[in-house]
Design a protein around this motif. Structure first.
Motif, PDB file in Angstrom:
ATOM      1  N   THR A 142       0.872  -1.207   0.089  1.00  0.00           N
ATOM      2  CA  THR A 142      -0.143  -0.055  -0.005  1.00  0.00           C
ATOM      3  C   THR A 142       0.826   1.268   0.023  1.00  0.00           C
ATOM      4  OG1 THR A 142      -1.743  -1.184   1.170  1.00  0.00           O
ATOM      5  CG2 THR A 142      -1.756   1.225   1.293  1.00  0.00           C
ATOM      6  N   ILE A 143       1.727   1.344   0.835  1.00  0.00           N
ATOM      7  CA  ILE A 143       2.888   2.228   0.999  1.00  0.00           C
ATOM      8  C   ILE A 143       3.556   2.643  -0.531  1.00  0.00           C
ATOM      9  CG2 ILE A 143       4.840   3.131   1.828  1.00  0.00           C
ATOM     10  CD1 ILE A 143       3.763   1.805   4.557  1.00  0.00           C
ATOM     11  N   GLY A 144       4.080   1.236  -1.223  1.00  0.00           N
ATOM     12  CA  GLY A 144       4.826   1.286  -2.289  1.00  0.00           C
ATOM     13  C   GLY A 144       3.769   1.902  -3.464  1.00  0.00           C
ATOM     14  N   ASP A 145       2.479   1.448  -3.363  1.00  0.00           N
ATOM     15  CA  ASP A 145       1.291   2.098  -4.331  1.00  0.00           C
ATOM     16  C   ASP A 145       1.271   3.524  -4.338  1.00  0.00           C
ATOM     17  OD1 ASP A 145      -0.136   1.558  -6.741  1.00  0.00           O
ATOM     18  OD2 ASP A 145      -1.845   1.847  -5.457  1.00  0.00           O
ATOM     19  N   ARG A 146       1.072   4.014  -3.006  1.00  0.00           N
ATOM     20  CA  ARG A 146       0.874   5.424  -2.755  1.00  0.00           C
ATOM     21  C   ARG A 146       2.150   6.221  -3.415  1.00  0.00           C
ATOM     22  NH1 ARG A 146       1.419   9.479   1.505  1.00  0.00           N
ATOM     23  NH2 ARG A 146      -0.313  10.552   1.437  1.00  0.00           N
ATOM     24  N   MET A 203       7.250  -2.568 -10.267  1.00  0.00           N
ATOM     25  CA  MET A 203       6.507  -3.404  -9.305  1.00  0.00           C
ATOM     26  C   MET A 203       5.092  -3.136  -9.408  1.00  0.00           C
ATOM     27  SD  MET A 203       7.111  -5.540  -7.058  1.00  0.00           S
ATOM     28  CE  MET A 203       8.304  -5.825  -5.957  1.00  0.00           C
ATOM     29  N   PRO A 204       4.180  -4.362  -9.669  1.00  0.00           N
ATOM     30  CA  PRO A 204       2.936  -4.165  -9.629  1.00  0.00           C
ATOM     31  C   PRO A 204       2.399  -4.189  -8.032  1.00  0.00           C
ATOM     32  CG  PRO A 204       3.674  -6.387 -10.181  1.00  0.00           C
ATOM     33  CD  PRO A 204       4.929  -5.559  -9.973  1.00  0.00           C
ATOM     34  N   TRP A 205       2.420  -3.038  -7.478  1.00  0.00           N
ATOM     35  CA  TRP A 205       1.862  -2.940  -6.118  1.00  0.00           C
ATOM     36  C   TRP A 205       0.603  -3.441  -5.776  1.00  0.00           C
ATOM     37  CZ3 TRP A 205       5.827  -3.233  -2.924  1.00  0.00           C
ATOM     38  CH2 TRP A 205       6.787  -2.401  -3.365  1.00  0.00           C
ATOM     39  N   ALA A 206      -0.385  -2.919  -6.766  1.00  0.00           N
ATOM     40  CA  ALA A 206      -1.670  -3.473  -6.472  1.00  0.00           C
ATOM     41  C   ALA A 206      -2.115  -4.743  -6.566  1.00  0.00           C
ATOM     42  CB  ALA A 206      -2.535  -2.740  -7.574  1.00  0.00           C
ATOM     43  N   SER A 207      -1.210  -5.596  -7.452  1.00  0.00           N
ATOM     44  CA  SER A 207      -1.243  -6.981  -7.616  1.00  0.00           C
ATOM     45  C   SER A 207      -0.668  -7.717  -6.063  1.00  0.00           C
ATOM     46  CB  SER A 207      -0.563  -7.617  -8.720  1.00  0.00           C
ATOM     47  OG  SER A 207      -1.103  -7.204  -9.846  1.00  0.00           O
ATOM     48  N   VAL A 208       0.329  -7.095  -5.774  1.00  0.00           N
ATOM     49  CA  VAL A 208       1.238  -7.507  -4.605  1.00  0.00           C
ATOM     50  C   VAL A 208       0.164  -7.295  -3.446  1.00  0.00           C
ATOM     51  CG1 VAL A 208       3.029  -7.113  -3.082  1.00  0.00           C
ATOM     52  CG2 VAL A 208       3.403  -6.935  -5.217  1.00  0.00           C
ATOM     53  N   PHE A 209      -0.521  -6.125  -3.319  1.00  0.00           N
ATOM     54  CA  PHE A 209      -1.265  -5.880  -2.271  1.00  0.00           C
ATOM     55  C   PHE A 209      -2.533  -6.950  -2.213  1.00  0.00           C
ATOM     56  CE2 PHE A 209      -5.477  -4.013  -1.038  1.00  0.00           C
ATOM     57  CZ  PHE A 209      -5.305  -3.699   0.481  1.00  0.00           C
ATOM     58  N   LEU A 210      -3.297  -7.352  -3.281  1.00  0.00           N
ATOM     59  CA  LEU A 210      -4.337  -8.065  -3.394  1.00  0.00           C
ATOM     60  C   LEU A 210      -3.950  -9.324  -2.931  1.00  0.00           C
ATOM     61  CD1 LEU A 210      -6.114  -6.622  -6.692  1.00  0.00           C
ATOM     62  CD2 LEU A 210      -6.981  -6.628  -4.121  1.00  0.00           C
ATOM     63  N   ALA A 211      -2.891 -10.049  -3.520  1.00  0.00           N
ATOM     64  CA  ALA A 211      -2.381 -11.385  -3.171  1.00  0.00           C
ATOM     65  C   ALA A 211      -2.157 -11.416  -1.639  1.00  0.00           C
ATOM     66  CB  ALA A 211      -0.999 -11.671  -4.146  1.00  0.00           C
ATOM     67  N   ALA A 212      -1.228 -10.437  -1.080  1.00  0.00           N
ATOM     68  CA  ALA A 212      -1.095 -10.485   0.206  1.00  0.00           C
ATOM     69  C   ALA A 212      -2.194 -10.459   1.268  1.00  0.00           C
ATOM     70  CB  ALA A 212      -0.286  -9.404   0.614  1.00  0.00           C
ATOM     71  N   LEU A 213      -3.201  -9.558   0.532  1.00  0.00           N
ATOM     72  CA  LEU A 213      -4.533  -9.480   1.480  1.00  0.00           C
ATOM     73  C   LEU A 213      -5.189 -10.992   1.557  1.00  0.00           C
ATOM     74  CD1 LEU A 213      -6.350  -7.572   3.290  1.00  0.00           C
ATOM     75  CD2 LEU A 213      -7.568  -7.102   0.985  1.00  0.00           C
ATOM     76  N   PHE A 214      -5.256 -11.519   0.111  1.00  0.00           N
ATOM     77  CA  PHE A 214      -5.929 -12.659   0.001  1.00  0.00           C
ATOM     78  C   PHE A 214      -5.382 -13.891   0.956  1.00  0.00           C
ATOM     79  CE2 PHE A 214      -6.172 -16.877  -2.100  1.00  0.00           C
ATOM     80  CZ  PHE A 214      -7.669 -17.073  -2.078  1.00  0.00           C
ATOM     81  N   VAL A 215      -3.774 -13.707   0.907  1.00  0.00           N
ATOM     82  CA  VAL A 215      -3.316 -14.968   1.835  1.00  0.00           C
ATOM     83  C   VAL A 215      -3.773 -14.458   3.262  1.00  0.00           C
ATOM     84  CG1 VAL A 215      -0.868 -15.430   2.755  1.00  0.00           C
ATOM     85  CG2 VAL A 215      -1.480 -15.439   0.249  1.00  0.00           C
TER      86      VAL A 215
END
Length: 72
Positions: free
Chosen positions: A26-30, A44-56
């Motif tokens: 989230t900080i990286g995307d901001r 770096m695809p920050w939105a995809s990383v956020f969604l994957a981490a939130l899912f996990v």
């Protein structure tokens, strides 16, 4: 190697780690959205990383809750 007293502790740790990664994403995307030079695009695809981490994190938290409430 880390030993946990229960599966709930293990899954809770995984969930907390994934939440920490989601916070970093989230900080990286901001920072990416607020960059001063629009031509300096990152890779770096920050939105995809956020969604994957939130899912996990959600799945691990559900497993931790299930292990904590099980009557073993």
């Amino acid at each position: 190697m880390i030993f946990f007293s229960s599966n709930a502790g293990m899954w809770g740790t995984v969930a907390l780690g994934a939440l920490a990664l989601a916070l970093v994403a989230t900080i990286g995307d901001r920072r990416r959205r607020r960059r001063s030079v629009p031509d300096r695009v990152g890779c770096m695809p920050w939105a995809s990383v956020f969604l994957a981490a939130l899912f996990v994190a959600v799945i691990a938290a559900l497993f931790a809750l299930k292990a904590w409430l099980s009557p073993v």
